[in-house]
Scaffold this active site. Structure first.
Site, PDB file in Angstrom:
ATOM      1  N   GLY A  11      -2.134 -22.344   7.929  1.00 23.31           N
ATOM      2  CA  GLY A  11      -2.240 -22.088   6.481  1.00 23.31           C
ATOM      3  C   GLY A  11      -0.889 -22.341   5.833  1.00 23.31           C
ATOM      4  O   GLY A  11      -0.521 -21.694   4.856  1.00 23.31           O
ATOM      5  N   SER A  13       0.386 -24.612   4.002  1.00 24.82           N
ATOM      6  CA  SER A  13       0.590 -25.143   2.653  1.00 24.82           C
ATOM      7  C   SER A  13       0.287 -24.069   1.599  1.00 24.82           C
ATOM      8  O   SER A  13       0.473 -24.296   0.412  1.00 24.82           O
ATOM      9  CB  SER A  13      -0.299 -26.373   2.434  1.00 24.82           C
ATOM     10  OG  SER A  13      -1.645 -26.032   2.732  1.00 24.82           O
ATOM     11  N   TYR A 184       4.428  -3.546   4.087  1.00 23.05           N
ATOM     12  CA  TYR A 184       5.199  -2.412   3.597  1.00 23.05           C
ATOM     13  C   TYR A 184       6.028  -1.773   4.707  1.00 23.05           C
ATOM     14  O   TYR A 184       7.084  -1.208   4.454  1.00 23.05           O
ATOM     15  CB  TYR A 184       4.275  -1.389   2.906  1.00 23.05           C
ATOM     16  CG  TYR A 184       4.264  -1.687   1.422  1.00 23.05           C
ATOM     17  CD1 TYR A 184       3.803  -2.920   0.964  1.00 23.05           C
ATOM     18  CD2 TYR A 184       4.797  -0.803   0.494  1.00 23.05           C
ATOM     19  CE1 TYR A 184       3.857  -3.257  -0.373  1.00 23.05           C
ATOM     20  CE2 TYR A 184       4.859  -1.127  -0.848  1.00 23.05           C
ATOM     21  CZ  TYR A 184       4.395  -2.347  -1.271  1.00 23.05           C
ATOM     22  OH  TYR A 184       4.476  -2.682  -2.591  1.00 23.05           O
ATOM     23  N   LEU A 185       5.578  -1.894   5.942  1.00 25.21           N
ATOM     24  CA  LEU A 185       6.338  -1.301   7.052  1.00 25.21           C
ATOM     25  C   LEU A 185       7.653  -2.042   7.296  1.00 25.21           C
ATOM     26  O   LEU A 185       8.546  -1.531   7.969  1.00 25.21           O
ATOM     27  CB  LEU A 185       5.501  -1.285   8.326  1.00 25.21           C
ATOM     28  CG  LEU A 185       4.325  -0.320   8.307  1.00 25.21           C
ATOM     29  CD1 LEU A 185       3.590  -0.360   9.623  1.00 25.21           C
ATOM     30  CD2 LEU A 185       4.805   1.102   8.029  1.00 25.21           C
ATOM     31  N   GLY A 186       7.744  -3.269   6.766  1.00 21.23           N
ATOM     32  CA  GLY A 186       8.994  -4.024   6.926  1.00 21.23           C
ATOM     33  C   GLY A 186       9.996  -3.701   5.829  1.00 21.23           C
ATOM     34  O   GLY A 186      11.146  -4.126   5.895  1.00 21.23           O
ATOM     35  N   HIS A 245      -1.259  -0.036   2.548  1.00 24.87           N
ATOM     36  CA  HIS A 245       0.140   0.271   2.195  1.00 24.87           C
ATOM     37  C   HIS A 245       0.339   1.763   1.911  1.00 24.87           C
ATOM     38  O   HIS A 245       1.280   2.383   2.399  1.00 24.87           O
ATOM     39  CB  HIS A 245       0.585  -0.533   0.974  1.00 24.87           C
ATOM     40  CG  HIS A 245       0.418  -2.015   1.115  1.00 24.87           C
ATOM     41  ND1 HIS A 245       0.534  -2.670   2.316  1.00 24.87           N
ATOM     42  CD2 HIS A 245       0.147  -2.990   0.207  1.00 24.87           C
ATOM     43  CE1 HIS A 245       0.345  -3.961   2.138  1.00 24.87           C
ATOM     44  NE2 HIS A 245       0.100  -4.187   0.868  1.00 24.87           N
ATOM     45  N   LYS A 341      -3.127  -2.177 -10.855  1.00 28.43           N
ATOM     46  CA  LYS A 341      -2.592  -3.452 -11.366  1.00 28.43           C
ATOM     47  C   LYS A 341      -2.573  -3.385 -12.884  1.00 28.43           C
ATOM     48  O   LYS A 341      -3.317  -2.610 -13.493  1.00 28.43           O
ATOM     49  CB  LYS A 341      -3.508  -4.592 -10.936  1.00 28.43           C
ATOM     50  CG  LYS A 341      -3.671  -4.693  -9.435  1.00 28.43           C
ATOM     51  CD  LYS A 341      -3.134  -5.999  -8.931  1.00 28.43           C
ATOM     52  CE  LYS A 341      -3.115  -6.053  -7.437  1.00 28.43           C
ATOM     53  NZ  LYS A 341      -2.103  -6.935  -6.905  1.00 28.43           N
ATOM     54  N   GLN A 376      10.544   0.442  -4.414  1.00 26.63           N
ATOM     55  CA  GLN A 376      10.840  -0.642  -5.320  1.00 26.63           C
ATOM     56  C   GLN A 376      10.547  -0.219  -6.746  1.00 26.63           C
ATOM     57  O   GLN A 376       9.816   0.739  -6.936  1.00 26.63           O
ATOM     58  CB  GLN A 376      10.075  -1.921  -4.946  1.00 26.63           C
ATOM     59  CG  GLN A 376       8.608  -1.755  -4.719  1.00 26.63           C
ATOM     60  CD  GLN A 376       8.032  -2.934  -3.936  1.00 26.63           C
ATOM     61  OE1 GLN A 376       8.651  -3.488  -3.032  1.00 26.63           O
ATOM     62  NE2 GLN A 376       6.844  -3.330  -4.297  1.00 26.63           N
TER      63      GLN A 376
HETATM   64  C1  BG6 Z   1      -0.346  -7.200  -1.108  1.00 30.24           C
HETATM   65  C2  BG6 Z   1      -1.515  -7.023  -2.036  1.00 30.24           C
HETATM   66  O1  BG6 Z   1      -0.672  -6.707   0.172  1.00 30.24           O
HETATM   67  O2  BG6 Z   1       0.778  -6.514  -1.599  1.00 30.24           O
HETATM   68  C3  BG6 Z   1      -1.158  -7.448  -3.438  1.00 30.24           C
HETATM   69  O3  BG6 Z   1      -2.602  -7.810  -1.576  1.00 30.24           O
HETATM   70  C4  BG6 Z   1       0.110  -6.789  -3.910  1.00 30.24           C
HETATM   71  O4  BG6 Z   1      -2.212  -7.171  -4.351  1.00 30.24           O
HETATM   72  C5  BG6 Z   1       1.205  -6.964  -2.866  1.00 30.24           C
HETATM   73  O5  BG6 Z   1       0.505  -7.367  -5.134  1.00 30.24           O
HETATM   74  C6  BG6 Z   1       2.449  -6.189  -3.255  1.00 30.24           C
HETATM   75  O6  BG6 Z   1       3.482  -6.476  -2.371  1.00 30.24           O
HETATM   76  P1  BG6 Z   1       4.967  -6.247  -2.817  1.00 30.24           P
HETATM   77  O7  BG6 Z   1       5.755  -6.460  -1.577  1.00 30.24           O
HETATM   78  O8  BG6 Z   1       5.239  -7.270  -3.881  1.00 30.24           O
HETATM   79  O9  BG6 Z   1       5.055  -4.870  -3.357  1.00 30.24           O
END
Ligand code: BG6
Length: 477
Positions: A11, A13, A184-186, A245, A341, A376
């Site tokens: 995947g 590209s 998120y764990l990273g 997450h 969102k 963040q």
């Molecule tokens: C992804 C979700 O797993 O994480 C997205 O599918 C979301 O909807 C994204 O925007 C957010 O990641 P980060 O690292 O930008 O907070």
């Protein structure tokens, strides 16, 4: 002789590969953290030459660790020279044999470590896994050289489909070969959670129901779903963010101390606490879907007007829930989780709210202490405490003991994918989701997700850019 590492990016590209995976590999390469004999083989259906693939890849590379222009140019050139591309079909074993042949042409060898990274839509995960299996590229014995596969959520859309995915994957790759990413764990602050809790003497004695009134885990994005309707409309915010997450943040906040930092004790404790979370019920939940203000001058759309979304879609773009962790540490402490969102701000944080002081001698109402762990946008940890404001009178003010990562620490804060990819290459598994952990986090939501679908629950509308639906989740029962 050094064992070569061949990374097969399936995947290649697409958006995830281009915006996250390749830049992260470049950062590791630029810091010389990858094996000297590393090669990246992009694989996807889009026909591209090596030169075209390199040109696309170059657009997203940033020299965060090597800012000097000449060094940056050299590193970029060296990295791109190690990137190759093979066009193929996701479900065809022959296509993966083409990759193997290409590896042989480029490196002059058939063997070497193989890391497959699936940056594809989830609908083809299984086809790809089976095709890789049928091509005979998966090693049975990983002692000489290894095979590993990385996949990223969504892992199914409920407990049953997730179990099936795990079982079918298991026919091709062993548990030890499978690395399930929750990115998120990273993230740096998430990785700090265990350190903060267990490397400091002061937190553990107060980390329980006697001192903590409630825990809020908040995740907000200002962005709407953009061009991701194809994926998002079938999943919704609970499956997209809350089940994974947010449950990882909850697990790391609420778990008991693992015996060591090895993968097994850490993941055992996470599973244990996830099992203690009472499955969510409909009355614990608020669901929302964004709508655009009438005649919006910024041209924002309602969710149902987004390209690819059905005009009567019931998919939630916002959810909040009150979770209960049924164990002696947390009995009676609500864990309020909220995600959405197209909201008013970009934010991911864990807020630990403490009880009020038992006896107030100051007259004025006292704000309760709060420990905020901000993931963040600006990584920070701060403690809200009440102080005497300087002056001749006794006036109280709540201020923050404040640790901001950008000023407190020197050095670049790594991207989540850099940290995770480095661990995959090293075979370090603690930051990846084990199958029982995945099942446990699905169990928290499985029943309510089916109920939402069966009862055709319609989410509450909320305005784009607002704080979400009016009806906020209370502190539950
Ligand atoms: C992804 C979700 O797993 O994480 C997205 O599918 C979301 O909807 C994204 O925007 C957010 O990641 P980060 O690292 O930008 O907070």
């Amino acid at each position: 002789m050094v064992t070569p590492l061949n990374i097969i990016l399936v995947g290649a590209s697409g958006d995830l590969a281009q915006r996250k995976v390749l830049p992260a590999l470049f950062s590791l390469f630029a810091q010389k953290l990858l094996p000297a004999e590393v090669r990246i083989f992009g694989f996807a259906r889009t026909p591209l030459t090596d030169a075209e693939f390199r040109r696309r890849t170059a657009e997203h590379l940033m020299c965060r660790y090597t800012p000097e222009a000449h060094e940056c140019a050299t590193m970029t050139e060296q990295f791109l020279a190690r990137c190759h591309y093979v066009t193929g079909e996701y479900g065809k074993a022959e296509s993966f044999l083409d990759v193997a042949e290409r590896i042989q042409q480029v490196t002059g060898r058939w063997d070497g470590d193989r890391l497959f990274y699936l940056a594809t839509p989830p609908s083809v995960f299984l086809d790809v896994a089976r095709a890789i299996g049928n091509s005979g590229l998966v090693t049975c014995d990983d002692t000489e050289s290894w095979t590993r596969i990385v996949i990223e959520k969504p892992f199914g859309h409920d407990r049953a489909s997730s179990d099936e995915l795990v079982a079918e994957f298991g026919k091709v790759f062993t548990n030890e070969q499978t690395y399930r990413i929750d990115h998120y764990l990273g993230k740096e602050v998430i990785q700090n959670l265990l350190v903060l809790r267990f490397a400091n003497r002061i937190f553990e004695p107060i980390w329980n129901r006697d001192f903590i009134r409630q825990v809020r885990i908040v995740w907000k994005e200002t962005l709407d779903i953009g061009n991701r309707a194809g994926y998002f409309d079938g999943f919704g915010i609970i499956r997209d963010v809350m089940q994974n997450h947010l449950m990882q943040m909850l697990a790391l906040t609420a778990m008991e101390r693992p015996d060591s930092l090895a993968a097994t004790p850490i993941r055992d404790e996470k599973v244990q606490v996830l099992h203690a979370v009472r499955p969510v019920e409909l009355e614990d939940l608020v669901l929302g879907q964004y709508v655009a203000p009438v005649g919006d001058s910024a041209g924002r759309k309602s969710y149902r007007q987004e390209t690819g979304v059905a005009p009567d879609s019931r998919t939630p773009t916002y959810a909040s829930a009150v979770l209960r962790v049924n164990n002696s540490r947390w009995k009676g402490v609500p864990f309020i989780v909220e995600c959405g969102k197209a909201l008013d701000e970009q934010l991911a944080e864990i807020c630990i709210q403490f009880h009020d002081v038992p006896h107030n001698i100051f007259g004025d109402a006292l704000a309760a202490n709060e420990l905020v762990i901000r993931i963040q946008p600006d990584e920070a940890i701060f403690l809200r405490v009440v102080n005497k404001a300087p002056g001749l009178k006794m006036r109280l003010e709540t201020t923050e003991l404040n640790l901001r990562y950008r000023t407190a620490f020197t050095g670049v804060i790594p991207e989540a994918y850099e940290s995770l990819l480095l661990d995959v290459v090293a075979g370090e598994r603690s930051l990846f989701i084990r199958a029982d952990e995945l099942a446990a986090s699905w169990d928290i939501f499985d029943r309510v997700l089916h109920e939402i679908d069966d009862r055709k629950i319609i989410p509450e509308p909320y305005l784009q850019g607002s704080r979400g639906p009016n009806q906020k989740t209370g502190t539950g029962k």
